[in-house]
Design an enzyme around this catalytic site. Structure first.
Site, PDB file in Angstrom:
ATOM      1  N   ASN A  66       0.884  -1.397  -0.141  1.00 61.07           N
ATOM      2  CA  ASN A  66      -0.012   0.036  -0.063  1.00 61.07           C
ATOM      3  C   ASN A  66       0.766   1.261  -0.057  1.00 61.07           C
ATOM      4  O   ASN A  66       2.059   1.298   0.729  1.00 61.07           O
ATOM      5  CB  ASN A  66      -0.967   0.099   1.080  1.00 61.07           C
ATOM      6  CG  ASN A  66      -0.534  -0.158   2.634  1.00 61.07           C
ATOM      7  OD1 ASN A  66       0.591  -0.770   2.537  1.00 61.07           O
ATOM      8  ND2 ASN A  66      -1.237   0.106   3.787  1.00 61.07           N
ATOM      9  N   GLU A 118       0.437   5.437   0.587  1.00 59.39           N
ATOM     10  CA  GLU A 118      -0.574   6.478   0.951  1.00 59.39           C
ATOM     11  C   GLU A 118      -0.027   7.669   0.638  1.00 59.39           C
ATOM     12  O   GLU A 118       0.977   7.850  -0.125  1.00 59.39           O
ATOM     13  CB  GLU A 118      -0.775   6.160   2.483  1.00 59.39           C
ATOM     14  CG  GLU A 118      -1.265   4.907   3.037  1.00 59.39           C
ATOM     15  CD  GLU A 118      -1.326   4.701   4.351  1.00 59.39           C
ATOM     16  OE1 GLU A 118      -1.072   5.632   5.268  1.00 59.39           O
ATOM     17  OE2 GLU A 118      -2.092   3.990   5.054  1.00 59.39           O
ATOM     18  N   CYS A 137      -4.384   0.692  -2.434  1.00 62.46           N
ATOM     19  CA  CYS A 137      -3.943  -0.635  -1.553  1.00 62.46           C
ATOM     20  C   CYS A 137      -2.996  -1.433  -2.059  1.00 62.46           C
ATOM     21  O   CYS A 137      -2.663  -1.382  -3.571  1.00 62.46           O
ATOM     22  CB  CYS A 137      -5.190  -1.485  -1.297  1.00 62.46           C
ATOM     23  SG  CYS A 137      -6.832  -0.712  -0.544  1.00 62.46           S
ATOM     24  N   GLU A 147      -2.893  -4.816  -2.796  1.00 60.28           N
ATOM     25  CA  GLU A 147      -3.578  -5.606  -3.957  1.00 60.28           C
ATOM     26  C   GLU A 147      -3.565  -4.714  -5.473  1.00 60.28           C
ATOM     27  O   GLU A 147      -3.244  -5.560  -6.515  1.00 60.28           O
ATOM     28  CB  GLU A 147      -4.934  -5.772  -3.713  1.00 60.28           C
ATOM     29  CG  GLU A 147      -5.110  -6.616  -2.317  1.00 60.28           C
ATOM     30  CD  GLU A 147      -5.565  -5.797  -1.011  1.00 60.28           C
ATOM     31  OE1 GLU A 147      -4.643  -4.866  -0.920  1.00 60.28           O
ATOM     32  OE2 GLU A 147      -6.201  -6.374  -0.509  1.00 60.28           O
ATOM     33  N   CYS A 195     -10.298  -5.271   0.373  1.00 52.96           N
ATOM     34  CA  CYS A 195     -11.258  -4.219   0.646  1.00 52.96           C
ATOM     35  C   CYS A 195     -12.211  -4.630  -0.432  1.00 52.96           C
ATOM     36  O   CYS A 195     -12.010  -5.027  -1.543  1.00 52.96           O
ATOM     37  CB  CYS A 195     -10.781  -2.800   0.684  1.00 52.96           C
ATOM     38  SG  CYS A 195     -10.262  -2.201  -0.912  1.00 52.96           S
ATOM     39  N   CYS A 241     -10.696  -3.576  -4.053  1.00 53.26           N
ATOM     40  CA  CYS A 241      -9.759  -4.328  -4.407  1.00 53.26           C
ATOM     41  C   CYS A 241     -10.206  -5.776  -4.979  1.00 53.26           C
ATOM     42  O   CYS A 241      -9.979  -6.301  -6.149  1.00 53.26           O
ATOM     43  CB  CYS A 241      -8.779  -4.636  -3.843  1.00 53.26           C
ATOM     44  SG  CYS A 241      -7.660  -3.244  -3.188  1.00 53.26           S
TER      45      CYS A 241
HETATM   46  N1  THU Z   1      -5.207  -1.496   2.589  1.00 50.20           N
HETATM   47  C1  THU Z   1      -4.768  -2.448   1.710  1.00 50.20           C
HETATM   48  O1  THU Z   1      -3.684  -2.183   1.415  1.00 50.20           O
HETATM   49  N2  THU Z   1      -5.592  -3.426   1.293  1.00 50.20           N
HETATM   50  C2  THU Z   1      -6.892  -3.800   1.714  1.00 50.20           C
HETATM   51  O2  THU Z   1      -7.557  -4.619   1.214  1.00 50.20           O
HETATM   52  C3  THU Z   1      -7.183  -2.851   3.101  1.00 50.20           C
HETATM   53  C4  THU Z   1      -6.668  -1.639   3.133  1.00 50.20           C
HETATM   54  C5  THU Z   1      -4.612  -0.342   3.087  1.00 50.20           C
HETATM   55  C6  THU Z   1      -5.062   0.992   2.675  1.00 50.20           C
HETATM   56  C7  THU Z   1      -4.353   2.128   3.491  1.00 50.20           C
HETATM   57  O3  THU Z   1      -3.182   2.285   3.326  1.00 50.20           O
HETATM   58  C8  THU Z   1      -4.317   0.917   4.944  1.00 50.20           C
HETATM   59  O4  THU Z   1      -4.292  -0.305   4.643  1.00 50.20           O
HETATM   60  C9  THU Z   1      -5.493   1.147   6.002  1.00 50.20           C
HETATM   61  O5  THU Z   1      -6.687   1.226   5.399  1.00 50.20           O
END
Ligand code: THU
Length: 131
Positions: free
Chosen positions: A42, A44, A53, A55, A86, A89
């Site tokens: 991920n 940000e 994310c 994925e 999520c 994704c």
């Molecule tokens: N996140 C992912 O990378 N994948 C997911 O399926 C759920 C959430 C990340 C997004 C964000 O950087 C952090 O987790 C908190 O939500």
């Protein structure tokens, strides 16, 4: 390909997570029909909505390299619980999956559960639904 191998790749990919805001590191590894593995984490952003994310990072890396058929995707984080993709994704994975595609949800220790995409995204909206 051993599922454990893909989970290990995801755990390793998590090391590059850029998470100054949530501090929640996620790693993913996509196995495509060519046998290649594409990893992602991920990433940000100060503009929170611009975060991507793990994925989707991995899937977009695969597709942008010409690999559009996902055989399996492993996901992991620093949680004791299994990490599931999520909703966004799941939708993106569904675009590049078939009935056999495996979603491997791992915890921080590499313990995992496996699902078919249709079981975690029933009634997915796909190409065939477009007029
Ligand atoms: N996140 C992912 O990378 N994948 C997911 O399926 C759920 C959430 C990340 C997004 C964000 O950087 C952090 O987790 C908190 O939500």
């Amino acid at each position: 390909m051993e599922w454990e191998y893909l989970v290990e790749k995801a755990i390793k990919a998590k090391e590059n997570a850029y998470v100054p805001y949530s501090e929640f590191r996620v790693g993913a590894a996509v196995l495509t029909d060519s046998g290649k593995v594409f990893v992602g984490c991920n990433v940000e952003n100060a503009s929170y909505g611009a975060a991507i994310c793990a994925e989707r990072t991995a899937v977009v890396k695969a597709v942008s390299e010409g690999d559009t058929k996902i055989k399996a995707i492993a996901i992991t984080s620093d949680s004791q619980d299994y990490t599931f993709p999520c909703g966004i994704c799941r939708q993106v994975i569904a675009e590049f999956c078939d009935e056999e595609t495996q979603v491997i949800c791992s915890n921080k220790n590499g313990k995992y559960v496996r699902y078919y995409v249709k079981d975690i995204l029933p009634h997915a909206f796909t190409k065939k639904d477009l007029l």
